[in-house]
Scaffold this motif. Structure first.
Motif, PDB file in Angstrom:
ATOM      1  N   LEU A   1       9.159  11.143  45.591  1.00  0.00           N
ATOM      2  CA  LEU A   1       8.740  10.112  44.643  1.00  0.00           C
ATOM      3  C   LEU A   1       7.456  10.514  43.923  1.00  0.00           C
ATOM      4  O   LEU A   1       7.312  10.290  42.707  1.00  0.00           O
ATOM      5  N   VAL A   2       6.523  11.111  44.658  1.00  0.00           N
ATOM      6  CA  VAL A   2       5.281  11.568  44.033  1.00  0.00           C
ATOM      7  C   VAL A   2       5.570  12.652  42.992  1.00  0.00           C
ATOM      8  O   VAL A   2       4.984  12.669  41.895  1.00  0.00           O
ATOM      9  N   ALA A   3       6.500  13.550  43.338  1.00  0.00           N
ATOM     10  CA  ALA A   3       6.833  14.628  42.394  1.00  0.00           C
ATOM     11  C   ALA A   3       7.428  14.070  41.106  1.00  0.00           C
ATOM     12  O   ALA A   3       7.066  14.510  39.998  1.00  0.00           O
ATOM     13  N   TYR A   4       8.333  13.097  41.223  1.00  0.00           N
ATOM     14  CA  TYR A   4       8.894  12.492  40.013  1.00  0.00           C
ATOM     15  C   TYR A   4       7.804  11.799  39.191  1.00  0.00           C
ATOM     16  O   TYR A   4       7.785  11.877  37.954  1.00  0.00           O
ATOM     17  N   ALA A   5       6.886  11.114  39.866  1.00  0.00           N
ATOM     18  CA  ALA A   5       5.806  10.435  39.148  1.00  0.00           C
ATOM     19  C   ALA A   5       4.896  11.436  38.443  1.00  0.00           C
ATOM     20  O   ALA A   5       4.505  11.237  37.279  1.00  0.00           O
ATOM     21  N   VAL A   6       4.558  12.536  39.145  1.00  0.00           N
ATOM     22  CA  VAL A   6       3.705  13.554  38.539  1.00  0.00           C
ATOM     23  C   VAL A   6       4.389  14.197  37.338  1.00  0.00           C
ATOM     24  O   VAL A   6       3.765  14.429  36.290  1.00  0.00           O
ATOM     25  N   ALA A   7       5.696  14.483  37.479  1.00  0.00           N
ATOM     26  CA  ALA A   7       6.435  15.063  36.358  1.00  0.00           C
ATOM     27  C   ALA A   7       6.421  14.126  35.155  1.00  0.00           C
ATOM     28  O   ALA A   7       6.216  14.564  34.012  1.00  0.00           O
ATOM     29  N   GLY A   8       6.625  12.825  35.414  1.00  0.00           N
ATOM     30  CA  GLY A   8       6.594  11.860  34.320  1.00  0.00           C
ATOM     31  C   GLY A   8       5.238  11.806  33.636  1.00  0.00           C
ATOM     32  O   GLY A   8       5.144  11.758  32.399  1.00  0.00           O
ATOM     33  N   LEU A   9       4.162  11.843  34.427  1.00  0.00           N
ATOM     34  CA  LEU A   9       2.814  11.809  33.856  1.00  0.00           C
ATOM     35  C   LEU A   9       2.512  13.073  33.046  1.00  0.00           C
ATOM     36  O   LEU A   9       1.923  13.001  31.957  1.00  0.00           O
ATOM     37  N   LEU A  10       2.918  14.225  33.571  1.00  0.00           N
ATOM     38  CA  LEU A  10       2.675  15.474  32.856  1.00  0.00           C
ATOM     39  C   LEU A  10       3.422  15.513  31.524  1.00  0.00           C
ATOM     40  O   LEU A  10       2.861  15.918  30.496  1.00  0.00           O
ATOM     41  N   LEU A  11       4.684  15.098  31.537  1.00  0.00           N
ATOM     42  CA  LEU A  11       5.466  15.124  30.298  1.00  0.00           C
ATOM     43  C   LEU A  11       4.978  14.060  29.311  1.00  0.00           C
ATOM     44  O   LEU A  11       4.976  14.287  28.096  1.00  0.00           O
ATOM     45  N   ALA A  12       4.531  12.900  29.825  1.00  0.00           N
ATOM     46  CA  ALA A  12       3.940  11.898  28.940  1.00  0.00           C
ATOM     47  C   ALA A  12       2.638  12.421  28.333  1.00  0.00           C
ATOM     48  O   ALA A  12       2.359  12.226  27.142  1.00  0.00           O
ATOM     49  N   GLY A  13       1.847  13.102  29.167  1.00  0.00           N
ATOM     50  CA  GLY A  13       0.623  13.708  28.652  1.00  0.00           C
ATOM     51  C   GLY A  13       0.913  14.753  27.594  1.00  0.00           C
ATOM     52  O   GLY A  13       0.165  14.888  26.613  1.00  0.00           O
ATOM     53  N   PHE A  14       1.989  15.505  27.779  1.00  0.00           N
ATOM     54  CA  PHE A  14       2.404  16.492  26.783  1.00  0.00           C
ATOM     55  C   PHE A  14       2.654  15.825  25.429  1.00  0.00           C
ATOM     56  O   PHE A  14       2.201  16.316  24.384  1.00  0.00           O
ATOM     57  N   LEU A  15       3.365  14.699  25.432  1.00  0.00           N
ATOM     58  CA  LEU A  15       3.644  14.006  24.175  1.00  0.00           C
ATOM     59  C   LEU A  15       2.355  13.511  23.517  1.00  0.00           C
ATOM     60  O   LEU A  15       2.209  13.586  22.286  1.00  0.00           O
ATOM     61  N   VAL A  16       1.430  13.018  24.329  1.00  0.00           N
ATOM     62  CA  VAL A  16       0.155  12.542  23.776  1.00  0.00           C
ATOM     63  C   VAL A  16      -0.617  13.700  23.147  1.00  0.00           C
ATOM     64  O   VAL A  16      -1.146  13.597  22.030  1.00  0.00           O
ATOM     65  N   VAL A  17      -0.691  14.815  23.862  1.00  0.00           N
ATOM     66  CA  VAL A  17      -1.415  15.979  23.357  1.00  0.00           C
ATOM     67  C   VAL A  17      -0.777  16.495  22.066  1.00  0.00           C
ATOM     68  O   VAL A  17      -1.480  16.844  21.103  1.00  0.00           O
ATOM     69  N   GLU A  18       0.548  16.528  22.040  1.00  0.00           N
ATOM     70  CA  GLU A  18       1.231  17.032  20.841  1.00  0.00           C
ATOM     71  C   GLU A  18       0.980  16.123  19.640  1.00  0.00           C
ATOM     72  O   GLU A  18       0.932  16.592  18.505  1.00  0.00           O
ATOM     73  N   HIS A  19       0.834  14.843  19.880  1.00  0.00           N
ATOM     74  CA  HIS A  19       0.575  13.908  18.786  1.00  0.00           C
ATOM     75  C   HIS A  19      -0.796  14.142  18.161  1.00  0.00           C
ATOM     76  O   HIS A  19      -0.997  13.901  16.959  1.00  0.00           O
ATOM     77  N   ARG A  20      -1.762  14.637  18.969  1.00  0.00           N
ATOM     78  CA  ARG A  20      -3.139  14.780  18.495  1.00  0.00           C
ATOM     79  C   ARG A  20      -3.526  16.205  18.140  1.00  0.00           C
ATOM     80  O   ARG A  20      -4.536  16.418  17.475  1.00  0.00           O
ATOM     81  N   ALA A  21      -2.758  17.211  18.592  1.00  0.00           N
ATOM     82  CA  ALA A  21      -3.152  18.604  18.414  1.00  0.00           C
ATOM     83  C   ALA A  21      -3.094  19.032  16.955  1.00  0.00           C
ATOM     84  O   ALA A  21      -2.245  18.571  16.181  1.00  0.00           O
ATOM     85  N   ASP A  22      -4.011  19.940  16.574  1.00  0.00           N
ATOM     86  CA  ASP A  22      -3.999  20.485  15.214  1.00  0.00           C
ATOM     87  C   ASP A  22      -2.812  21.415  15.000  1.00  0.00           C
ATOM     88  O   ASP A  22      -2.236  21.451  13.917  1.00  0.00           O
TER      89      ASP A  22
END
Length: 560
Positions: free
Chosen positions: A277-298
């Motif tokens: 369960l922790v692994a699934y949660a971490v994967a979700g957070l990492l991929l969500a963070g990826f989308l946030v970073v991509e939205h803001r990156a130059d």
């Protein structure tokens, strides 16, 4: 109809593309087939170990989980890094990336043939995946650069899709022959001469980057707004501009790694185990963070505006779901052929051949369907055919034999060919010219991530259902302790190996129980594939634009 230009001040006319690039159609096809050879090698490595699993497990004493990681490490590295390599390729150049990828693949393959432990082999397979991530986007970019005209481009992309599938489907045949003639290690060493030959052909046949100004386009050519040969085909070492998106690259790769780890580990640890369960949660957070970073990156690894148009995003989704079903099934089916039907690795590989035959036929049919009704019709029809094939596989019993599987392979391959050729054309025709490398990387990443998850999910469903069914069957039959102990084996091949050491009567009972448990698990995996592919078909029906709809940015539009 092709446009013509006068050359050398004479009355002789040649197609305008040839006049602008200096490349005849024969030379362009020679270059395209050269990069397709690299793609064939990449596809071969996806599945070449599938039939070598029994020998590999015995030699390295690998568990089922380690075996899944050996298969998946290659696909995971490829899928996790291909977006990064696509963005770098747009800066560094297609041919350089292609040759570098071949070299990395060859070196990692040579190392893989020398390893002594499952961990070392997983690392070698990951290194091969890194090389594949460099070369795969370059193959499609070079092909779309070489063929700006709509009709030749459709044919070239269909050939590209067929060759990619052919490599994957021929992997079991090549692997089976090599295992029987030498050992599983030869499945790694065979890559070295193929890669070396491809490098030599690339340097001789794939055109050197033309020295042109950005204004030297084919402005008079119909559809030339999509042509990348005039200015973007050149290789550039200009790294000016925004810095590379390191956080986005790390988040995407680590998120996928954690997700696949969770899927593979779930059957043994338990789907509700805290670590899972922790692994699934971490994967979700990492991929969500990826989308946030991509939205803001130059300079994002994945510009979200690139995949926002339905023609790109929906087609990429269809490719991912098709790969999820097909490559997961290849892993399962090769185990079925050896563990249940009793074929040798070579015999099992030969019996998978109808799949690439069907795939090539499907890719050829896609050309006709696309020309008449558009890409959407071909993608949708292909997904429905794949779903029907997996529905047939889900009804397989221990006594079905090879006949039912043959129908599945032909239908599954045909549907995959229909989907892959048309969906790839959708993506590449809609992506802006300046981001061709990234567009190809999006196309490739979705396929490989889908394949990695397909092997992980279908393999995990198979393993969990198999072990549970086998234990239940032996317990209800009041089997002797020797047989119930064999039920702890996590794979039908392990159980068959245990059965060989038992007396004849006990051996047959254990084999029958193992065959029943395997097809039970295979049905679970097939039904999961049916659900995924039907969902993709529904999304395709609702969201993929028809042939007359245009929702992608124009070829010259910037994508940030």
């Amino acid at each position: 109809m092709a446009e013509y230009a006068t050359v050398d001040g004479c009355s002789r006319e040649v197609p305008r593309v040839e006049a602008e690039t200096g490349l005849s159609m024969r030379r362009r096809w020679a270059a395209a087939l050269t990069v397709c050879l690299g793609l064939f090698l990449l596809g071969l490595d996806l599945t070449v170990l599938n039939v070598a699993v029994p020998d590999l497990r015995d030699d390295l004493n690998a568990s089922m989980r380690e075996t899944q990681w050996i298969v998946d490490a290659y696909v995971l590295a490829l899928g996790g890094l291909v977006l990064t390599s696509g963005g770098l390729m747009d800066r560094l150049g297609r041919r350089r990336a292609f040759v570098a990828g071949l070299v990395v693949c060859a070196v990692s393959s040579a190392v893989g043939g020398l390893v002594r432990s499952p961990g070392e082999l997983i690392a070698a397979r990951a290194g091969m995946g890194v090389g594949a991530a460099l070369l795969m986007p370059a193959t499609l970019c070079v092909i779309t650069d070489l063929f700006p005209e709509p009709a030749p481009r459709r044919r070239a992309i269909a050939v590209w899709a067929a060759v990619g599938g052919l490599g994957g489907a021929c992997g079991p045949v090549v692997g089976g022959w090599l295992v029987e003639q030498t050992s599983w290690r030869a499945a790694f060493w065979v890559n070295v001469p193929i890669a070396a030959l491809t490098v030599l052909l690339t340097l001789g046949l794939v055109p050197a980057p033309p020295r042109r100004s950005p204004s030297s386009g084919l402005s008079g050519l119909s559809g030339s707004s999509d042509f990348r040969g005039s200015s973007d085909f050149r290789e550039s070492s200009d790294l000016s501009g925004p810095r590379f998106d390191v956080p986005g690259a790390l988040l995407s790769a680590s998120g996928l790694l954690v997700l696949v780890w969770a899927v593979i580990e779930s059957p043994s640890r338990g789907w509700t185990d805290p670590a899972t369960l922790v692994a699934y949660a971490v994967a979700g957070l990492l991929l969500a963070g990826f989308l946030v970073v991509e939205h803001r990156a130059d300079a994002p690894v994945l510009p979200l505006a690139l995949v926002r148009p339905a023609r790109v995003g929906t087609a990429a989704m269809a490719l991912a779901m098709m790969s999820f079903a097909l490559f997961g099934a290849l892993f399962v089916v090769t185990l079925y052929l050896q563990g249940v039907l009793g074929y040798t690795p070579w015999q099992a590989g030969l019996r998978v051949l109808p799949l690439p035959m069907g795939l090539m036929a499907g890719a050829a049919m896609s050309l006709r369907i696309t020309a008449r009704w558009g890409e959407k019709s071909s993608v949708l029809l292909g997904l429905l055919v794949v779903a029907g094939a997996f529905g047939l596989l889900a009804r397989t019993s221990a006594g079905s034999g090879y006949g039912r599987l043959l129908v599945f392979l032909v239908l599954g391959g045909g549907g995959a060919g229909l989907t892959a050729a048309a969906a790839t054309a959708c993506v590449m025709n809609a992506v802006p010219a300046a981001r061709a490398g990234l567009g190809s990387a999006v196309n490739d990443a979705t396929r490989q991530v889908g394949a990695a998850l397909g092997v992980a999910v279908q393999g995990s469903l198979l393993s969990g259902a198999y072990t549970s069914r086998l234990d239940d069957t032996l317990t209800r039959a009041h089997a002797p302790a020797s047989l119930r102990g064999a039920g702890g084996a996590d794979n039908v091949l392990s159980t068959v190996a245990v059965a060989r050491r038992l007396p004849p009567g006990a051996r047959e009972r254990l084999r029958a129980a193992a065959a029943d448990a395997f097809v039970h698990g295979m049905s679970h995996a097939a039904l999961a594939a049916v659900a995924v592919v039907l969902a993709a078909a529904l999304v395709t029906l609702r969201r993929l634009p028809g042939r007359d709809a245009v929702d992608a940015p124009p070829s010259g539009a910037p994508v940030q």
